[in-house]
Design an enzyme around this catalytic site. Structure first.
Site, PDB file in Angstrom:
ATOM      1  N   GLY A 111     -22.619 -43.897  29.010  1.00 33.00           N
ATOM      2  CA  GLY A 111     -23.661 -43.403  29.922  1.00 33.00           C
ATOM      3  C   GLY A 111     -23.026 -42.619  31.064  1.00 33.00           C
ATOM      4  O   GLY A 111     -21.925 -42.929  31.493  1.00 33.00           O
TER       5      GLY A 111
ATOM      6  N   LYS B  72     -23.232 -42.656  21.366  1.00 38.71           N
ATOM      7  CA  LYS B  72     -23.305 -42.813  19.904  1.00 38.71           C
ATOM      8  C   LYS B  72     -22.123 -42.111  19.259  1.00 38.71           C
ATOM      9  O   LYS B  72     -22.209 -41.680  18.113  1.00 38.71           O
ATOM     10  CB  LYS B  72     -24.609 -42.203  19.375  1.00 38.71           C
ATOM     11  CG  LYS B  72     -25.846 -42.955  19.800  1.00 38.71           C
ATOM     12  CD  LYS B  72     -27.081 -42.264  19.304  1.00 38.71           C
ATOM     13  CE  LYS B  72     -27.301 -40.968  20.026  1.00 38.71           C
ATOM     14  NZ  LYS B  72     -28.459 -40.214  19.643  1.00 38.71           N
TER      15      LYS B  72
ATOM     16  N   GLY C  71     -17.061 -49.791  26.603  1.00 42.93           N
ATOM     17  CA  GLY C  71     -17.080 -49.319  25.214  1.00 42.93           C
ATOM     18  C   GLY C  71     -16.096 -48.174  24.993  1.00 42.93           C
ATOM     19  O   GLY C  71     -15.285 -48.194  24.059  1.00 42.93           O
TER      20      GLY C  71
ATOM     21  N   THR D 286     -18.676 -46.730  35.529  1.00 49.03           N
ATOM     22  CA  THR D 286     -19.981 -47.313  35.188  1.00 49.03           C
ATOM     23  C   THR D 286     -20.735 -47.649  36.460  1.00 49.03           C
ATOM     24  O   THR D 286     -20.136 -48.154  37.417  1.00 49.03           O
ATOM     25  CB  THR D 286     -19.894 -48.583  34.308  1.00 49.03           C
ATOM     26  OG1 THR D 286     -21.186 -49.209  34.282  1.00 49.03           O
ATOM     27  CG2 THR D 286     -18.879 -49.598  34.795  1.00 49.03           C
ATOM     28  N   ILE D 287     -22.016 -47.350  36.461  1.00 49.46           N
ATOM     29  CA  ILE D 287     -22.818 -47.726  37.636  1.00 49.46           C
ATOM     30  C   ILE D 287     -22.939 -49.243  37.720  1.00 49.46           C
ATOM     31  O   ILE D 287     -23.292 -49.781  38.754  1.00 49.46           O
ATOM     32  CB  ILE D 287     -24.229 -47.091  37.612  1.00 49.46           C
ATOM     33  CG1 ILE D 287     -25.075 -47.628  36.460  1.00 49.46           C
ATOM     34  CG2 ILE D 287     -24.177 -45.580  37.600  1.00 49.46           C
ATOM     35  CD1 ILE D 287     -26.570 -47.417  36.651  1.00 49.46           C
ATOM     36  N   ASP D 288     -22.639 -49.943  36.613  1.00 52.28           N
ATOM     37  CA  ASP D 288     -22.829 -51.402  36.586  1.00 52.28           C
ATOM     38  C   ASP D 288     -21.753 -52.161  37.378  1.00 52.28           C
ATOM     39  O   ASP D 288     -21.934 -53.331  37.690  1.00 52.28           O
ATOM     40  CB  ASP D 288     -22.825 -51.911  35.138  1.00 52.28           C
ATOM     41  CG  ASP D 288     -23.867 -51.227  34.275  1.00 52.28           C
ATOM     42  OD1 ASP D 288     -24.851 -50.724  34.839  1.00 52.28           O
ATOM     43  OD2 ASP D 288     -23.697 -51.203  33.039  1.00 52.28           O
TER      44      ASP D 288
ATOM     45  N   ARG E  22     -47.513 -55.353  41.163  1.00 55.74           N
ATOM     46  CA  ARG E  22     -47.150 -54.171  40.374  1.00 55.74           C
ATOM     47  C   ARG E  22     -45.662 -54.237  40.061  1.00 55.74           C
ATOM     48  O   ARG E  22     -44.892 -54.793  40.842  1.00 55.74           O
ATOM     49  CB  ARG E  22     -47.405 -52.874  41.163  1.00 55.74           C
ATOM     50  CG  ARG E  22     -48.843 -52.627  41.506  1.00 55.74           C
ATOM     51  CD  ARG E  22     -49.650 -52.179  40.281  1.00 55.74           C
ATOM     52  NE  ARG E  22     -50.978 -51.764  40.654  1.00 55.74           N
ATOM     53  CZ  ARG E  22     -52.024 -52.594  40.797  1.00 55.74           C
ATOM     54  NH1 ARG E  22     -51.868 -53.903  40.612  1.00 55.74           N
ATOM     55  NH2 ARG E  22     -53.210 -52.111  41.139  1.00 55.74           N
TER      56      ARG E  22
ATOM     57  N   HIS F 234     -33.244 -44.567  34.959  1.00 53.35           N
ATOM     58  CA  HIS F 234     -32.159 -43.594  35.040  1.00 53.35           C
ATOM     59  C   HIS F 234     -32.068 -42.844  36.363  1.00 53.35           C
ATOM     60  O   HIS F 234     -31.105 -42.111  36.582  1.00 53.35           O
ATOM     61  CB  HIS F 234     -32.246 -42.628  33.860  1.00 53.35           C
ATOM     62  CG  HIS F 234     -31.942 -43.324  32.573  1.00 53.35           C
ATOM     63  ND1 HIS F 234     -32.896 -44.075  31.913  1.00 53.35           N
ATOM     64  CD2 HIS F 234     -30.798 -43.444  31.871  1.00 53.35           C
ATOM     65  CE1 HIS F 234     -32.335 -44.601  30.842  1.00 53.35           C
ATOM     66  NE2 HIS F 234     -31.080 -44.246  30.785  1.00 53.35           N
TER      67      HIS F 234
ATOM     68  N   ARG G 162     -28.845 -43.403  37.789  1.00 57.45           N
ATOM     69  CA  ARG G 162     -27.654 -42.723  37.268  1.00 57.45           C
ATOM     70  C   ARG G 162     -27.585 -41.261  37.713  1.00 57.45           C
ATOM     71  O   ARG G 162     -26.589 -40.589  37.463  1.00 57.45           O
ATOM     72  CB  ARG G 162     -27.669 -42.773  35.736  1.00 57.45           C
ATOM     73  CG  ARG G 162     -27.527 -44.166  35.155  1.00 57.45           C
ATOM     74  CD  ARG G 162     -26.423 -44.218  34.123  1.00 57.45           C
ATOM     75  NE  ARG G 162     -26.662 -43.339  33.024  1.00 57.45           N
ATOM     76  CZ  ARG G 162     -27.061 -43.716  31.800  1.00 57.45           C
ATOM     77  NH1 ARG G 162     -27.251 -44.997  31.565  1.00 57.45           N
ATOM     78  NH2 ARG G 162     -27.210 -42.850  30.850  1.00 57.45           N
TER      79      ARG G 162
HETATM   80  O1  F6P Z   1     -24.105 -49.019  31.536  1.00 55.48           O
HETATM   81  C1  F6P Z   1     -24.863 -48.176  32.337  1.00 55.48           C
HETATM   82  C2  F6P Z   1     -26.320 -48.323  32.029  1.00 55.48           C
HETATM   83  O2  F6P Z   1     -27.036 -47.468  32.902  1.00 55.48           O
HETATM   84  C3  F6P Z   1     -26.863 -49.750  32.082  1.00 55.48           C
HETATM   85  O3  F6P Z   1     -27.076 -50.190  33.394  1.00 55.48           O
HETATM   86  C4  F6P Z   1     -28.107 -49.621  31.243  1.00 55.48           C
HETATM   87  O4  F6P Z   1     -28.456 -50.852  30.667  1.00 55.48           O
HETATM   88  C5  F6P Z   1     -27.684 -48.651  30.185  1.00 55.48           C
HETATM   89  O5  F6P Z   1     -26.616 -47.901  30.703  1.00 55.48           O
HETATM   90  C6  F6P Z   1     -28.790 -47.718  29.751  1.00 55.48           C
HETATM   91  O6  F6P Z   1     -28.294 -46.928  28.727  1.00 55.48           O
HETATM   92  P1  F6P Z   1     -29.078 -45.661  28.128  1.00 55.48           P
HETATM   93  O7  F6P Z   1     -28.936 -44.553  29.102  1.00 55.48           O
HETATM   94  O8  F6P Z   1     -28.370 -45.382  26.864  1.00 55.48           O
HETATM   95  O9  F6P Z   1     -30.500 -46.076  27.946  1.00 55.48           O
END
Ligand code: F6P
Length: 363
Positions: free
Chosen positions: A11, A74, A117, A138-140, A279, A285, A288
């Site tokens: 991502g 992918k 990954g 990674t943003i995570d 709500r 995204h 991101r």
């Molecule tokens: O690993 C980064 C991330 O943004 C996760 O926080 C999220 O679960 C995943 O990627 C979403 O992936 P995609 O953009 O493939 O839906």
């Protein structure tokens, strides 16, 4: 003259272009040629997907979100999805082809920018003899070996800004607003943005939650005259005894399931249990996207510069890591072994509790 190739995989994250900028400029100053492989490993196999990158080509890209090289989740060459004649997806291993193209093109090394990954794939290539250096993205923020990954700070800022905006509408309608944020199995984005953005409840993957505790906090707010509440829930959070919700693998060839759905589930439970107007929204995204914060730009530029210094020193099969106050080289094998989770005894968790934020337990 040395030729190196850089790729971005998995991502995207704000700061990728800053890494590319730093790699291209640092390597060019050493007299090296830099190439960028588009969409992960595509450029290794197809000359049309391989870009020559000079300082001129990367001028001004540091503040731009995304990656000028494109990316994919992918594109694992060890398990590449292909469609057979019947339209079914099959997986083939094209790693040997990637290796021989890499050698034929005479690259000195490959700088692989990615999350867990992509770094695992990089390590497998290193084992096959490719000189590889990993850059953590990674943003995570869930890689144990580095104190921070770039992209995280920007994602937290975006989430915090969204929470700030939700306060006024939640307050105007006396509503509960449930916000689902990213992070996979780690609760960093939820915790940081939840504290900074004034959440009443933060639900983390690291601490299965009890809906009674969540509703008790919202009712307590009412009792004290605060008739609205903000709940931040990490996409990987789950109720005690429940499961992490997901939306399947989406497109064929993805390694991981797409997490999501827990925000709506929590909102529905609140509605049913205490009858509050509720709500939910999925920030998705948005987290991101956009320009990297100053912190992420600086970290990404430092990662890029350090990666080229590691390449110059021949320190391959390693990942550059931010281990304050210095940058270090961590073996890729070690870097991909452990995910970094929120420590429930950490100062930030204690701060959340001290200021009255409910973490979904009865503490
Ligand atoms: O690993 C980064 C991330 O943004 C996760 O926080 C999220 O679960 C995943 O990627 C979403 O992936 P995609 O953009 O493939 O839906």
């Amino acid at each position: 003259m040395r030729k190196i190739v850089i790729s971005t995989g998995g991502g995207d994250a704000p700061g990728l272009n800053a890494v590319i900028f730093a790699v291209v400029n640092s390597a060019s100053r050493l007299g090296w040629e830099v190439y960028g492989s588009r969409h992960g490993y595509k450029g290794f196999l197809d000359p049309d997907e391989l870009l020559r990158l000079t300082p001129k080509d990367v001028e001004g890209i540091t503040p731009i979100g995304g990656t000028i090289l494109g990316t994919t989740n992918k594109g694992n060459p060890f398990k590449m999805p292909v469609q057979n004649l019947a339209g079914e997806t099959q997986f083939v291993d094209i790693s040997e082809r990637v290796m021989s193209c890499f050698k034929r093109m005479g690259f000195y090394c490959h700088i692989a920018v990615g999350g867990d990954g992509s770094l695992e794939i990089a390590h497998r290539f290193a084992q096959m003899g490719m000189p590889v250096i990993g850059v953590p993205k990674t943003i995570d923020n869930d890689l144990e070996a580095t104190d921070r990954t770039f992209g995280f700070d920007t994602a937290v800022s975006t989430a915090t800004e969204a929470l700030d905006k939700l306060h006024s509408t939640a307050k105007s309608h006396d509503r509960v607003l449930v916000v689902e944020v990213m992070g996979r199995e780690s609760g960093w984005i939820a915790l940081y943005s939840g504290i900074a953005g004034g959440a009443d409840v933060i639900l983390l993957p690291e601490l299965p939650f009890d809906m009674e505790a969540v509703c008790a906090k919202i009712s307590e707010n009412e009792l004290h005259g605060k008739r609205y509440s903000i709940v931040v829930v990490a996409e990987g959070a789950k109720a005690e005894g429940g499961k992490v919700l997901n939306r399947g693998t989406g497109e064929a060839g993805r390694a991981e399931v797409v997490l999501g759905g827990i925000g709506e589930w929590v909102a529905e439970e609140i509605r049913q249990r205490i009858g509050k107007d509720t709500r939910s929204l999925v920030l998705g995204h948005l987290q991101r996207g956009g320009s990297p914060t100053t912190f992420d730009r600086l970290l990404a530029l430092r990662f890029g510069g350090a990666a080229v210094r590691m390449a110059d020193a021949g320190q391959f099969d390693h990942m550059v890591a931010w281990t304050p106050p210095t940058m270090s080289a961590v073996p890729l094998e070690v870097a991909i072994r452990c995910r970094k989770h929120v420590d429930l005894n950490s100062d930030k968790v204690l701060t959340a509790r001290s200021i009255g934020i409910c973490l979904g337990d009865k503490d």
